[in-house]
Design a protein around this motif. Structure first.
Motif, PDB file in Angstrom:
ATOM      1  N   ARG A  26       0.828  -1.206   0.000  1.00  0.00           N
ATOM      2  CA  ARG A  26       0.000   0.000   0.000  1.00  0.00           C
ATOM      3  C   ARG A  26       0.859   1.251   0.000  1.00  0.00           C
ATOM      4  O   ARG A  26       0.542   2.240  -0.638  1.00  0.00           O
ATOM      5  N   GLU A  68       0.838   4.158  -2.780  1.00  0.00           N
ATOM      6  CA  GLU A  68       0.700   5.577  -2.420  1.00  0.00           C
ATOM      7  C   GLU A  68       1.817   6.402  -3.078  1.00  0.00           C
ATOM      8  O   GLU A  68       1.567   7.420  -3.729  1.00  0.00           O
ATOM      9  N   VAL A  74       1.363   6.585  -6.945  1.00  0.00           N
ATOM     10  CA  VAL A  74       0.317   7.503  -7.389  1.00  0.00           C
ATOM     11  C   VAL A  74       0.754   8.945  -7.177  1.00  0.00           C
ATOM     12  O   VAL A  74       0.519   9.810  -8.022  1.00  0.00           O
ATOM     13  N   MET A 128       0.977  11.947  -9.832  1.00  0.00           N
ATOM     14  CA  MET A 128       0.350  13.258  -9.687  1.00  0.00           C
ATOM     15  C   MET A 128       1.360  14.366  -9.936  1.00  0.00           C
ATOM     16  O   MET A 128       1.076  15.330 -10.636  1.00  0.00           O
ATOM     17  N   SER A 150       1.976  14.625 -13.558  1.00  0.00           N
ATOM     18  CA  SER A 150       0.970  15.307 -14.379  1.00  0.00           C
ATOM     19  C   SER A 150       0.937  16.802 -14.097  1.00  0.00           C
ATOM     20  O   SER A 150       0.777  17.597 -15.023  1.00  0.00           O
ATOM     21  N   MET A 151       1.106  17.181 -12.812  1.00  0.00           N
ATOM     22  CA  MET A 151       1.171  18.619 -12.527  1.00  0.00           C
ATOM     23  C   MET A 151       2.347  19.238 -13.286  1.00  0.00           C
ATOM     24  O   MET A 151       2.245  20.315 -13.856  1.00  0.00           O
ATOM     25  N   LEU A 194      -5.527  13.610 -12.124  1.00  0.00           N
ATOM     26  CA  LEU A 194      -4.428  13.452 -11.173  1.00  0.00           C
ATOM     27  C   LEU A 194      -4.043  14.805 -10.579  1.00  0.00           C
ATOM     28  O   LEU A 194      -3.833  14.929  -9.370  1.00  0.00           O
ATOM     29  N   ILE A 204      -6.778  15.816  -8.122  1.00  0.00           N
ATOM     30  CA  ILE A 204      -6.694  15.072  -6.859  1.00  0.00           C
ATOM     31  C   ILE A 204      -5.552  15.624  -6.023  1.00  0.00           C
ATOM     32  O   ILE A 204      -5.691  15.845  -4.821  1.00  0.00           O
ATOM     33  N   TYR A 205      -4.439  15.908  -6.665  1.00  0.00           N
ATOM     34  CA  TYR A 205      -3.333  16.466  -5.897  1.00  0.00           C
ATOM     35  C   TYR A 205      -3.736  17.795  -5.263  1.00  0.00           C
ATOM     36  O   TYR A 205      -3.553  18.006  -4.065  1.00  0.00           O
ATOM     37  N   LEU A 206      -4.313  18.672  -6.079  1.00  0.00           N
ATOM     38  CA  LEU A 206      -4.670  20.008  -5.567  1.00  0.00           C
ATOM     39  C   LEU A 206      -5.696  19.908  -4.452  1.00  0.00           C
ATOM     40  O   LEU A 206      -5.646  20.665  -3.475  1.00  0.00           O
ATOM     41  N   TYR A 234      -3.956  16.601  -1.555  1.00  0.00           N
ATOM     42  CA  TYR A 234      -2.597  16.590  -1.029  1.00  0.00           C
ATOM     43  C   TYR A 234      -2.061  17.991  -0.739  1.00  0.00           C
ATOM     44  O   TYR A 234      -1.405  18.216   0.253  1.00  0.00           O
ATOM     45  N   GLY A 238      -7.309   3.915   9.021  1.00  0.00           N
ATOM     46  CA  GLY A 238      -5.976   3.486   8.630  1.00  0.00           C
ATOM     47  C   GLY A 238      -5.727   3.524   7.142  1.00  0.00           C
ATOM     48  O   GLY A 238      -4.746   2.979   6.661  1.00  0.00           O
ATOM     49  N   ALA A 239      -6.601   4.160   6.376  1.00  0.00           N
ATOM     50  CA  ALA A 239      -6.390   4.228   4.931  1.00  0.00           C
ATOM     51  C   ALA A 239      -5.293   5.240   4.607  1.00  0.00           C
ATOM     52  O   ALA A 239      -5.093   6.204   5.358  1.00  0.00           O
ATOM     53  N   THR A 240      -4.596   5.002   3.510  1.00  0.00           N
ATOM     54  CA  THR A 240      -3.634   6.001   3.068  1.00  0.00           C
ATOM     55  C   THR A 240      -4.400   7.125   2.377  1.00  0.00           C
ATOM     56  O   THR A 240      -5.601   7.024   2.140  1.00  0.00           O
ATOM     57  N   ARG A 241      -3.693   8.193   2.059  1.00  0.00           N
ATOM     58  CA  ARG A 241      -4.358   9.324   1.396  1.00  0.00           C
ATOM     59  C   ARG A 241      -4.934   8.925   0.057  1.00  0.00           C
ATOM     60  O   ARG A 241      -6.022   9.325  -0.317  1.00  0.00           O
ATOM     61  N   TRP A 242      -4.146   8.137  -0.679  1.00  0.00           N
ATOM     62  CA  TRP A 242      -4.608   7.733  -2.014  1.00  0.00           C
ATOM     63  C   TRP A 242      -5.845   6.874  -1.897  1.00  0.00           C
ATOM     64  O   TRP A 242      -6.806   7.015  -2.647  1.00  0.00           O
ATOM     65  N   GLU A 243      -5.850   5.961  -0.899  1.00  0.00           N
ATOM     66  CA  GLU A 243      -7.030   5.123  -0.708  1.00  0.00           C
ATOM     67  C   GLU A 243      -8.240   5.972  -0.358  1.00  0.00           C
ATOM     68  O   GLU A 243      -9.348   5.736  -0.856  1.00  0.00           O
ATOM     69  N   ARG A 291      -9.328   7.663  -3.530  1.00  0.00           N
ATOM     70  CA  ARG A 291      -9.897   6.780  -4.533  1.00  0.00           C
ATOM     71  C   ARG A 291     -11.241   6.198  -4.105  1.00  0.00           C
ATOM     72  O   ARG A 291     -12.193   6.184  -4.866  1.00  0.00           O
TER      73      ARG A 291
END
Lengths: 282, 294
Positions: free
Chosen positions: A4, A8, A11, A15, A18-19, B88, B91-93, B96, B186-191, B194
């Motif tokens: 995982r 992370e 991905v 990102m 792409s930015m 992508l 999602i970053y903006l 994150y 406990g999920a990561t940010r990406w999880e 998504r």
């Protein structure tokens, strides 16, 4: 767990990539236009109109297009403003029912998204029916139609943000709908109105497809509303289409002038919007 | 008092007039184009027009298929290239980036949305076309660079500001509590992004993409400058194409000279209007149902 983490990181890398890609493309646009344009730009280009043999690389400038674009965009902005403000006022609760308001919003959205070439074709048909040839007036009218939804929609958004308590206070003192709208709502919405006007102006001055049939093109600065008129976007378009390098250079210069105007307007609207914000109550 | 009442009712009447005008304009454009397109629709069947592949106005042949294919192909290439990158970035903006980064980047995105399309087109001619030519030739195709791919690339950059700004906004509108509870599990940010944010915001993101689509579909000059304008159905991405808006822009000068020619071009404008309007109504209604009006 390890897997995982890797996902992370992967991905996140995508990102950033792409930015970065977007940033590279957009920087490249600005850099290419600025560098190529600055190399071709000179003072005489800004103040002279095309002379004999201009399109074969002889001397002259793009003053016709600069002045023409200013006429077109200013005229369009004034007309569109006169049309948009009442529309934005009228979709307030006091004037229109919810269904009328939401239908009008949808109609404005559709108009906003209508391709500008369609406005051009529409304007052309109307002008043929009325027996007018491509001219400044036609260009101004089509641009006004093109800008109207942009202005009306942005005005309407800020007018809706005006706090209800303010309006209620005004009504409680016995003001009519119009007095409340003009003295309270409009005043409060000034920063947003300025932003909307600038946004529409920027869109109008950069639009070419709608002017192709309605404003025409001319080497001279128009003296009446019925003269054909040049515009900067079309100057870029026509000059890049020729095989002669000197003329193509001028397309770069015209694009740079256009880009500078648009960026100044865009930055200016932010600045002015903030300055006017001090008149708002909150 | 009477004077104030009069001012109020006169202003209300004027406003009502303006609203009627705005609503009528939307229909008026459509009606005028339908009226102008009628003569050709009366003489040829819609199938013959839409799926005929010969464009030869001198002989009265107005097959729009190559142009339809051109428009659809350019738009699709643009969206395929643009959507992953845009999402992508969004999602970053949204998920994150810190507030400071976001409030720095979003205004820049808005400024970019205002760059005139001819500037994008010029950039395409200077940068993208030579790039496509050299890539194409190294792959063994004798392309000039003025091609489907060049048009798609230029368009894909043009729609970035639209898609990124709308979809970032939609994702920001997802309640923070949803994210917090996923992260607490406990999920990561990406999880989180998504499984929670994307799922909650998928309709809004879809609407953002459609809005970008509508913009790409009707774009005229930027595309016209780089696609080569050859009325043939493209076989590879390095082939030139001829989109519908370019057809109107290039041919308006001759359209009064031949019978039915102007009617055919107005039919093209009508197609553009109807498709764009459908996209936009769909996207806006979706956004509105999400409780948003932006």
């Amino acid at each position: 767990m390890k897997w995982r983490r890797i996902e992370e990181a992967f991905v996140k890398a995508l990102m950033f990539a792409s930015m970065g890609l977007v940033a590279i493309c957009l920087t490249s646009i600005l850099l290419v236009i600025v560098i190529r344009g600055a190399g071709a730009l000179s003072f005489s280009m800004l103040v002279e109109t095309p002379k004999g043999g201009y399109y074969l690389g002889k001397s002259g400038g793009i003053a016709n297009a600069i002045v023409g674009s200013a006429y077109l965009a200013l005229g369009g902005t004034v007309l569109a403003f006169a049309l948009s403000l009442p529309i934005a006022f009228a979709v307030q609760q006091e004037y229109a029912g919810r269904r009328v308001a939401s239908f009008t919003r949808l109609a404005l959205d559709v108009l906003w998204g209508t391709p500008s070439i369609v406005y051009g074709a529409f304007g052309f048909v109307i002008m043929v029916w009325m027996g007018i040839r491509a001219c400044l007036l036609g260009g101004i009218l089509v641009l006004a139609l093109l800008m109207m939804p942009i202005m009306a929609r942005t005005f309407e958004e800020v007018i809706r943000m005006v706090p209800r308590e303010l309006k209620e206070a005004s009504y409680a003192m016995g003001a009519t709908r119009w007095e409340t709208t003009w003295a309270i709502v409009a005043r409060q919405a000034v920063p947003g109105i300025v932003t909307g006007v600038m946004l529409a102006f920027g869109r109008g001055i950069g639009d070419a497809a709608s002017l192709l049939f309605t404003a025409g093109y001319s080497d001279r600065i128009p003296h009446s509303l019925f003269d054909p008129v040049a515009s900067l976007p079309l100057a870029v378009f026509f000059q890049i289409g020729t095989p002669i390098p000197e003329v193509q250079q001028r397309a770069y210069a015209s694009a740079l002038v256009l880009l500078i105007i648009v960026l100044l307007i865009s930055l200016g609207s932010r600045f002015i919007g903030k300055r006017f914000a001090r008149f708002a109550i909150r | 008092m009477i004077r104030r009442r009069t001012v109020d009712s006169i202003s209300a009447a004027l406003m009502r007039f303006a609203v009627i005008f705005a609503n009528a304009l939307a229909f008026l454009i459509g009606i005028v184009l339908v009226v102008k397109a009628c003569p050709i629709l009366a003489q040829k069947s819609p199938l013959q027009l839409l799926f005929g592949s010969t464009w030869y106005p001198l002989r009265g042949q107005f097959g729009l298929l190559p142009f339809l294919v051109g428009t659809v192909a350019v738009t699709l290439v643009a969206m395929v290239l643009s959507i992953p990158v845009c999402l992508l970035s969004a999602i970053y903006l949204s998920e994150y980036a810190r507030q400071r980064v976001r409030s720095l980047v979003m205004p820049i995105v808005d400024v970019l949305a205002g760059i005139p399309s001819v500037v994008y087109g010029l950039w395409g001619v200077i940068v993208i076309v030579p790039l496509v030519r050299s890539v194409g030739q190294s792959l063994g195709s004798d392309t000039t660079g003025y091609s489907l791919l060049a048009g798609g690339l230029v368009l894909s950059v043009m729609v970035v500001p639209v898609i990124v700004s709308v979809s970032t906004e939609v994702m920001r509108a997802v309640p923070v509590e949803l994210r917090e509870s996923t992260i607490a599990l406990g999920a990561t940010r990406w999880e989180t992004a998504r499984y929670v944010v994307l799922r909650a915001a998928h309709r809004g993101i879809f609407a953002a993409i459609i809005l970008g689509f509508a913009r790409a579909f009707g774009e005229t000059l930027a595309v016209l400058m780089v696609v080569g304008n050859v009325a043939r159905i493209p076989v590879s991405v390095f082939d030139p194409v001829y989109p519908l808006p370019a057809l109107i822009a290039n041919k308006y000068g001759e359209m009064m000279s031949l019978p039915l020619y102007d009617s055919a071009l107005m039919l093209v404008a009508l197609i553009l209007l109807v498709v764009a309007a459908c996209f936009i109504v769909g996207a806006r209604l979706t956004l509105r149902r999400l409780g948003r009006t932006a």
